[in-house]
Design a protein around this motif. Sequence first.
Motif, PDB file in Angstrom:
ATOM      1  N   GLY A  96       0.955  -1.176   0.033  1.00 23.46           N
ATOM      2  CA  GLY A  96       0.180   0.089  -0.212  1.00 23.46           C
ATOM      3  C   GLY A  96       0.986   1.234   0.035  1.00 23.46           C
ATOM      4  N   SER A  97       0.282   2.318  -0.562  1.00 27.61           N
ATOM      5  CA  SER A  97       1.116   3.807  -0.263  1.00 27.61           C
ATOM      6  C   SER A  97       1.114   4.059   1.052  1.00 27.61           C
ATOM      7  CB  SER A  97       0.335   4.711  -0.807  1.00 27.61           C
ATOM      8  OG  SER A  97       0.486   4.746  -2.406  1.00 27.61           O
ATOM      9  N   GLN A  98       0.212   3.545   2.031  1.00 20.62           N
ATOM     10  CA  GLN A  98       0.168   3.711   3.313  1.00 20.62           C
ATOM     11  C   GLN A  98       1.598   3.363   3.919  1.00 20.62           C
ATOM     12  OE1 GLN A  98      -2.157   5.666   4.638  1.00 20.62           O
ATOM     13  NE2 GLN A  98      -0.680   6.007   6.471  1.00 20.62           N
ATOM     14  N   GLY A 100       4.457   3.206   1.955  1.00 24.64           N
ATOM     15  CA  GLY A 100       5.336   4.051   1.515  1.00 24.64           C
ATOM     16  C   GLY A 100       5.522   5.262   2.217  1.00 24.64           C
ATOM     17  N   LEU A 101       4.401   5.987   2.890  1.00 22.40           N
ATOM     18  CA  LEU A 101       4.334   6.987   4.034  1.00 22.40           C
ATOM     19  C   LEU A 101       5.206   6.904   5.050  1.00 22.40           C
ATOM     20  CD1 LEU A 101       0.562   8.322   3.054  1.00 22.40           C
ATOM     21  CD2 LEU A 101       2.655   9.401   2.518  1.00 22.40           C
ATOM     22  N   ASP A 102       4.930   5.599   5.684  1.00 20.73           N
ATOM     23  CA  ASP A 102       5.555   5.160   6.745  1.00 20.73           C
ATOM     24  C   ASP A 102       7.117   5.169   6.515  1.00 20.73           C
ATOM     25  OD1 ASP A 102       5.197   4.034   9.626  1.00 20.73           O
ATOM     26  OD2 ASP A 102       6.325   2.307   8.633  1.00 20.73           O
ATOM     27  N   LEU A 165       2.107  16.433  -0.466  1.00 19.95           N
ATOM     28  CA  LEU A 165       0.949  16.895  -1.338  1.00 19.95           C
ATOM     29  C   LEU A 165       0.376  15.813  -2.067  1.00 19.95           C
ATOM     30  CD1 LEU A 165       1.593  19.879  -3.950  1.00 19.95           C
ATOM     31  CD2 LEU A 165       3.336  18.211  -3.397  1.00 19.95           C
ATOM     32  N   MET A 166      -1.031  16.174  -2.689  1.00 18.00           N
ATOM     33  CA  MET A 166      -1.561  15.301  -3.515  1.00 18.00           C
ATOM     34  C   MET A 166      -2.084  15.899  -4.579  1.00 18.00           C
ATOM     35  SD  MET A 166      -3.887  13.691  -0.481  1.00 18.00           S
ATOM     36  CE  MET A 166      -3.556  14.963   0.547  1.00 18.00           C
ATOM     37  N   PRO A 167      -1.358  16.240  -5.566  1.00 21.18           N
ATOM     38  CA  PRO A 167      -1.808  17.203  -6.761  1.00 21.18           C
ATOM     39  C   PRO A 167      -2.990  16.688  -7.523  1.00 21.18           C
ATOM     40  CG  PRO A 167       0.547  16.184  -6.963  1.00 21.18           C
ATOM     41  CD  PRO A 167      -0.202  15.440  -6.079  1.00 21.18           C
ATOM     42  N   GLU A 198       4.837  13.158  -3.473  1.00 16.87           N
ATOM     43  CA  GLU A 198       3.774  13.357  -4.490  1.00 16.87           C
ATOM     44  C   GLU A 198       2.921  12.202  -4.473  1.00 16.87           C
ATOM     45  OE1 GLU A 198       4.911  13.640  -8.461  1.00 16.87           O
ATOM     46  OE2 GLU A 198       2.976  14.838  -9.019  1.00 16.87           O
ATOM     47  N   ASP A 199       1.866  12.096  -3.470  1.00 17.83           N
ATOM     48  CA  ASP A 199       1.017  11.089  -3.279  1.00 17.83           C
ATOM     49  C   ASP A 199      -0.045  11.066  -4.495  1.00 17.83           C
ATOM     50  OD1 ASP A 199      -0.218   8.931  -2.193  1.00 17.83           O
ATOM     51  OD2 ASP A 199      -0.848   9.718  -0.311  1.00 17.83           O
ATOM     52  N   ASP A 200      -0.132  10.089  -5.203  1.00 18.21           N
ATOM     53  CA  ASP A 200      -1.262  10.013  -6.312  1.00 18.21           C
ATOM     54  C   ASP A 200      -1.939   9.070  -6.770  1.00 18.21           C
ATOM     55  OD1 ASP A 200      -2.364  11.138  -8.604  1.00 18.21           O
ATOM     56  OD2 ASP A 200      -0.824  10.412  -9.975  1.00 18.21           O
ATOM     57  N   SER A 228       2.228   5.695  -5.647  1.00 17.51           N
ATOM     58  CA  SER A 228       0.896   5.624  -6.107  1.00 17.51           C
ATOM     59  C   SER A 228       0.527   4.067  -5.991  1.00 17.51           C
ATOM     60  CB  SER A 228       0.753   6.004  -7.529  1.00 17.51           C
ATOM     61  OG  SER A 228      -0.713   5.786  -8.261  1.00 17.51           O
ATOM     62  N   THR A 229      -0.631   3.745  -6.010  1.00 13.53           N
ATOM     63  CA  THR A 229      -1.226   2.402  -5.674  1.00 13.53           C
ATOM     64  C   THR A 229      -2.285   1.765  -6.613  1.00 13.53           C
ATOM     65  OG1 THR A 229      -2.400   1.328  -3.792  1.00 13.53           O
ATOM     66  CG2 THR A 229      -3.038   3.635  -4.451  1.00 13.53           C
ATOM     67  N   PHE A 230      -2.221   0.451  -6.560  1.00 13.52           N
ATOM     68  CA  PHE A 230      -2.936  -0.264  -7.281  1.00 13.52           C
ATOM     69  C   PHE A 230      -4.573  -0.251  -6.443  1.00 13.52           C
ATOM     70  CE2 PHE A 230       0.479  -1.474  -9.484  1.00 13.52           C
ATOM     71  CZ  PHE A 230       0.158  -0.927 -10.575  1.00 13.52           C
ATOM     72  N   SER A 231      -4.688   0.196  -5.154  1.00 10.15           N
ATOM     73  CA  SER A 231      -5.812   0.125  -4.639  1.00 10.15           C
ATOM     74  C   SER A 231      -6.927   0.653  -5.015  1.00 10.15           C
ATOM     75  CB  SER A 231      -5.577   0.886  -3.071  1.00 10.15           C
ATOM     76  OG  SER A 231      -4.558   0.131  -2.355  1.00 10.15           O
ATOM     77  N   LYS A 232      -6.897   1.904  -5.516  1.00 12.96           N
ATOM     78  CA  LYS A 232      -8.195   2.430  -6.499  1.00 12.96           C
ATOM     79  C   LYS A 232      -8.442   2.166  -7.932  1.00 12.96           C
ATOM     80  CE  LYS A 232      -7.569   4.921  -2.279  1.00 12.96           C
ATOM     81  NZ  LYS A 232      -8.400   4.742  -1.180  1.00 12.96           N
ATOM     82  N   THR A 233      -7.543   1.611  -8.239  1.00 14.43           N
ATOM     83  CA  THR A 233      -7.664   1.015  -9.998  1.00 14.43           C
ATOM     84  C   THR A 233      -8.061  -0.139  -9.951  1.00 14.43           C
ATOM     85  OG1 THR A 233      -5.356   1.167  -9.919  1.00 14.43           O
ATOM     86  CG2 THR A 233      -6.641   3.121 -10.761  1.00 14.43           C
ATOM     87  N   PHE A 238      -5.239  -6.213  -2.243  1.00 15.89           N
ATOM     88  CA  PHE A 238      -3.706  -6.600  -2.717  1.00 15.89           C
ATOM     89  C   PHE A 238      -2.690  -6.019  -2.007  1.00 15.89           C
ATOM     90  CE2 PHE A 238      -5.956  -7.956  -6.801  1.00 15.89           C
ATOM     91  CZ  PHE A 238      -5.734  -9.404  -6.619  1.00 15.89           C
ATOM     92  N   ARG A 239      -3.133  -4.808  -1.601  1.00 12.74           N
ATOM     93  CA  ARG A 239      -1.810  -3.921  -1.031  1.00 12.74           C
ATOM     94  C   ARG A 239      -0.555  -3.878  -1.585  1.00 12.74           C
ATOM     95  NH1 ARG A 239      -4.143  -1.287   0.666  1.00 12.74           N
ATOM     96  NH2 ARG A 239      -2.781  -0.294   2.529  1.00 12.74           N
ATOM     97  N   VAL A 240      -0.896  -3.634  -2.992  1.00  9.66           N
ATOM     98  CA  VAL A 240       0.172  -3.501  -3.800  1.00  9.66           C
ATOM     99  C   VAL A 240       0.422  -1.936  -4.435  1.00  9.66           C
ATOM    100  CG1 VAL A 240       1.344  -4.376  -6.075  1.00  9.66           C
ATOM    101  CG2 VAL A 240       0.462  -5.910  -4.701  1.00  9.66           C
TER     102      VAL A 240
HETATM  103  C1  LIG Z   1      -4.086  10.213  -0.163  1.00  7.10           C
HETATM  104  C2  LIG Z   1      -3.680   8.743  -0.124  1.00  7.10           C
HETATM  105  N1  LIG Z   1      -2.812   8.242  -0.069  1.00  7.10           N
HETATM  106  C3  LIG Z   1      -2.755   6.984   0.215  1.00  7.10           C
HETATM  107  C4  LIG Z   1      -3.624   6.182   0.630  1.00  7.10           C
HETATM  108  C5  LIG Z   1      -3.468   4.721   0.837  1.00  7.10           C
HETATM  109  O1  LIG Z   1      -3.503   3.937  -0.239  1.00  7.10           O
HETATM  110  P1  LIG Z   1      -3.040   2.363  -0.125  1.00  7.10           P
HETATM  111  O2  LIG Z   1      -4.461   1.622   0.096  1.00  7.10           O
HETATM  112  O3  LIG Z   1      -2.296   2.166  -1.305  1.00  7.10           O
HETATM  113  O4  LIG Z   1      -2.267   2.169   1.294  1.00  7.10           O
HETATM  114  C6  LIG Z   1      -5.118   6.579   0.408  1.00  7.10           C
HETATM  115  C7  LIG Z   1      -6.036   5.756   0.631  1.00  7.10           C
HETATM  116  O5  LIG Z   1      -7.211   6.142   0.714  1.00  7.10           O
HETATM  117  C8  LIG Z   1      -5.074   7.893   0.012  1.00  7.10           C
HETATM  118  O6  LIG Z   1      -6.302   8.470  -0.140  1.00  7.10           O
END
Ligand SMILES: Cc1ncc(COP(=O)(O)O)c(C=O)c1O
Length: 386
Positions: A96-98, A100-102, A165-167, A198-200, A228-233, A238-240
């Motif tokens: 997950g991108s989460q 990545g942030l950590d 930021l999230m552009p 840049e979180d996208d 970026s992430t495949f979570s939304k697409t 999968f958490r990829v």
């Molecule tokens: C801006 C942003 N970044 C990151 C995430 C985390 O996504 P992921 O499921 O890849 O951990 C989200 C999920 O809602 C999000 O809105």
Amino acid sequence: MYSERTLCLKSSAIREILKITSKPGMISFAGGLPCAALFPLEEIAASIHNVLSKFRSSALQYSVTEGIPGLREKIAGIIDPDGTRIGQQNILITHGSQQGLDLISKLFIDAGTPVLTENPTYLGALQPFRFFQAKIESIRCDDRGLCIDSLKDKMRHIRPSLMYLMPNFQNPTGSTLSSERRIELVEIVQDQNFFVIEDDPYGDLAFDGAKHPSLLRLGGTHNFIYLSTFSKTIAPGFRVAFVAASEEIIGKLAVIKQGTDLQTNTFGQYVIREYLESGNYFNHVNRIREAYKNRRDRMISAIKKHFPGQVTWNCPSGGMFLWIKLPEWAEAEELLPRCLDRGVAFVPGREFFPDGSGKNTMRLNFSCASPADIDEGIKRIGEALK
Ligand SMILES: Cc1ncc(COP(=O)(O)O)c(C=O)c1O
């Protein structure tokens, strides 16, 4: 007994609201969930079958920390089609991108490190920033994203190490950073030489398919770290997801990741790679764009019909969220219990504002509820508002 860091631990307000929204009959505009009914189940089943028959037990074995080779290459090709700036050496696959942030927080933040964010910003980013005791400084935003004059003002007093930021179709407001501001921002960042995350996650959900160039493509890997992430697409289960950055940063993040989880789950990576190679991915993304656009329109029509005149809203051109402003004197947190009693949930906006403002704002997710539930849920919020 516990570490000092954990003294500031607080569960995210959204996660808490999500516990309530799982009650039967509740219509939820609260989470950031993609629509499960649109998950490409048959296509994923075919990818899983192919992975197991082609790769057999290797798809279930440990693999390298950075991510399985073909997947990193494929992602590099998607985010930098000319192949001039980003190669597989610039990609780290994360849970997950989460994650990545950590990992990025672990790499850059000491107690008191100044971190700039948008105001409002993504709560899930504030969690690791706060955990590592960053000094968060927030920048004003409007309907064209981060306000550059507010950034310049802030930088008269603070020398940031990191900015987040999230552009594209920002969470929570749905706003997008304009082209002019992207260029100005890249110039400032390069001039002052700090790092930008840049979180996208939502960029591919542009309803007209048009996408602004990423800050990473405009500014390069010297200052920009792209997530970026495949979570939304595809599907969040999968958490990829991935980080794209300079080889140096990817190397350091990979070492931190070794201590966190060794690697992202091998099987999920194989399935996502197979799905990307099947050629179905872009058709699928087009299908969800269209469905989400219809839901956005449906929600806006219902709002026009049911919300009182003093309430305003935006019309995001992609993503999953609408941003609502109640009159200045109103408090979305007071409205929430009345809505929960009527069986509908949303997230009050204040939590997203690092500076504690925004009490009269609320975030509505339009991707997850069915069109009929969108009508009914907005009607119920309208009743509570009146
Ligand atoms: C801006 C942003 N970044 C990151 C995430 C985390 O996504 P992921 O499921 O890849 O951990 C989200 C999920 O809602 C999000 O809105």
